[in-house]
Structure formats: C-alpha cells, structure tokens
Scaffold this motif. Structure first.
Motif, mmCIF file in Angstrom:
data_model
loop_
_atom_site.group_PDB
_atom_site.id
_atom_site.type_symbol
_atom_site.label_atom_id
_atom_site.label_comp_id
_atom_site.label_asym_id
_atom_site.label_seq_id
_atom_site.Cartn_x
_atom_site.Cartn_y
_atom_site.Cartn_z
ATOM 1 N N GLU A 100 0.842 -1.276 -0.085
ATOM 2 C CA GLU A 100 0.204 -0.143 0.090
ATOM 3 C C GLU A 100 0.853 1.268 0.048
ATOM 4 O OE1 GLU A 100 -3.234 0.099 2.733
ATOM 5 O OE2 GLU A 100 -3.576 -2.159 2.616
ATOM 6 N N ARG B 24 -3.551 -0.300 -7.518
ATOM 7 C CA ARG B 24 -3.640 -1.392 -6.391
ATOM 8 C C ARG B 24 -3.017 -2.724 -7.079
ATOM 9 N NH1 ARG B 24 -7.519 -0.721 -1.902
ATOM 10 N NH2 ARG B 24 -6.735 -2.966 -1.697
ATOM 11 N N CYS C 150 -7.349 -6.609 -4.551
ATOM 12 C CA CYS C 150 -8.497 -6.030 -3.837
ATOM 13 C C CYS C 150 -9.433 -7.259 -3.271
ATOM 14 C CB CYS C 150 -9.300 -5.372 -5.077
ATOM 15 S SG CYS C 150 -8.354 -4.283 -5.961
ATOM 16 N N PRO D 176 -12.021 -8.841 -0.653
ATOM 17 C CA PRO D 176 -13.530 -8.106 -0.066
ATOM 18 C C PRO D 176 -13.183 -7.268 1.131
ATOM 19 C CG PRO D 176 -13.277 -10.691 -0.067
ATOM 20 C CD PRO D 176 -12.008 -10.103 -0.595
ATOM 21 N N GLN D 177 -14.198 -6.564 1.227
ATOM 22 C CA GLN D 177 -13.934 -5.450 2.457
ATOM 23 C C GLN D 177 -14.273 -6.180 3.823
ATOM 24 O OE1 GLN D 177 -16.626 -1.988 2.056
ATOM 25 N NE2 GLN D 177 -15.542 -1.155 0.342
ATOM 26 N N ASP D 178 -14.760 -7.306 3.722
ATOM 27 C CA ASP D 178 -14.857 -8.087 5.044
ATOM 28 C C ASP D 178 -13.519 -9.205 5.286
ATOM 29 O OD1 ASP D 178 -15.459 -9.832 3.305
ATOM 30 O OD2 ASP D 178 -17.364 -10.924 4.352
ATOM 31 N N TYR E 108 -7.111 -12.257 -5.268
ATOM 32 C CA TYR E 108 -7.911 -11.174 -5.211
ATOM 33 C C TYR E 108 -7.654 -10.175 -6.097
ATOM 34 C CZ TYR E 108 -8.690 -12.913 -0.489
ATOM 35 O OH TYR E 108 -9.061 -13.502 0.624
ATOM 36 N N CYS F 207 -7.846 -7.207 -8.891
ATOM 37 C CA CYS F 207 -8.637 -5.891 -8.910
ATOM 38 C C CYS F 207 -9.426 -5.915 -10.260
ATOM 39 C CB CYS F 207 -7.746 -4.599 -8.588
ATOM 40 S SG CYS F 207 -6.964 -4.359 -7.239
#
Length: 127
Positions: free
Chosen positions: A69, A79, A82, A84-86, A123, A125
């Motif tokens: 990051e 990025r 990416c 998942p948000q959880d 993951y 993007c």
C-alpha cells in the motif's frame, strides 16, 4: 518522505524472527517454507509459543500488505490486489498458506514475494 516510508516498511520484512525445527532464527529473508511453518505451528508447542508464531505469520502478511500500500501511494501505482471488504488478516494468511502449499517448488522464495503473488492471484482488482 513517501520513499522513506516504503523503505522503512520493507525493512520490517528483513529482520523477521522465524520458526525452524525447534529454534527461533533471525532470517534476513523469511522464506515461504518458514512462513508456512510459522503459520502452522505445531499444537505440541506451548500456547505462548504457538501464539508467538501465529503472530509472526500474521505480522508478515500485515507488513507485506502495508508495504504494498505504501509503494502504491508513494509511486502512484495501481492497487496490487483487492480483497473483499470483510476480509481480515486471518483470511489473507489462509490464502497465502494455500498458495505456497500448492507450489512446493517455490517454498524457498522470499515470503514477501509469495504473499504478493498469492494475494494478486486470489484477489485481482477489477479494471
């Protein structure tokens, strides 16, 4: 300043304690094999030691993702991955351990490289 942050974050991966056999070593580069050993610490270890190695494992993933990051911000790069948000660190660790287990020929590669490759693959993007 941004480049200094990237260098500082990356240097945290250089002096990582790792589990090998029955001793703790200081390794200049945590390998994939050492990473998996830390992440899958033997249940025969004391609770404190098992927690220590699990912390090393999660710390390596956190350090690598933080470094990615910072690199992205410092050099205005897209990025790398990416999730998942959880997703939590434990999820990312599972992905990386599975990635390394499926590629035994790469177990001697630096863990930071394998972490990046595993997360990029798991993951991607959306473009």
């Amino acid at each position: 300043m941004k480049k200094q942050l990237v260098v500082g974050a990356l240097s945290t991966l250089i002096a990582t304690s790792v589990f090998a056999d029955d001793r703790v070593l200081i390794s200049p580069h945590l390998t994939g094999e050492e990473f998996v050993l830390a992440c899958t610490a033997s249940p025969d270890l004391s609770e404190g030691m098992a927690s220590f190695f699990l912390g090393e494992c999660r710390g390596a993933v956190s350090a690598a993702t933080d470094a990615m990051e910072l690199e992205q911000l410092a050099f205005n790069l897209p990025r790398h991955f990416c999730p998942p948000q959880d997703a939590v660190t434990k999820d990312l660790v599972g992905v990386v351990v599975g990635y390394i287990a499926a590629r035994p020929d790469r177990k001697g590669d630096p863990a930071a490289l394998l972490i990046r490759s595993a997360l990029d693959k798991a993951y991607p993007c959306k473009k």
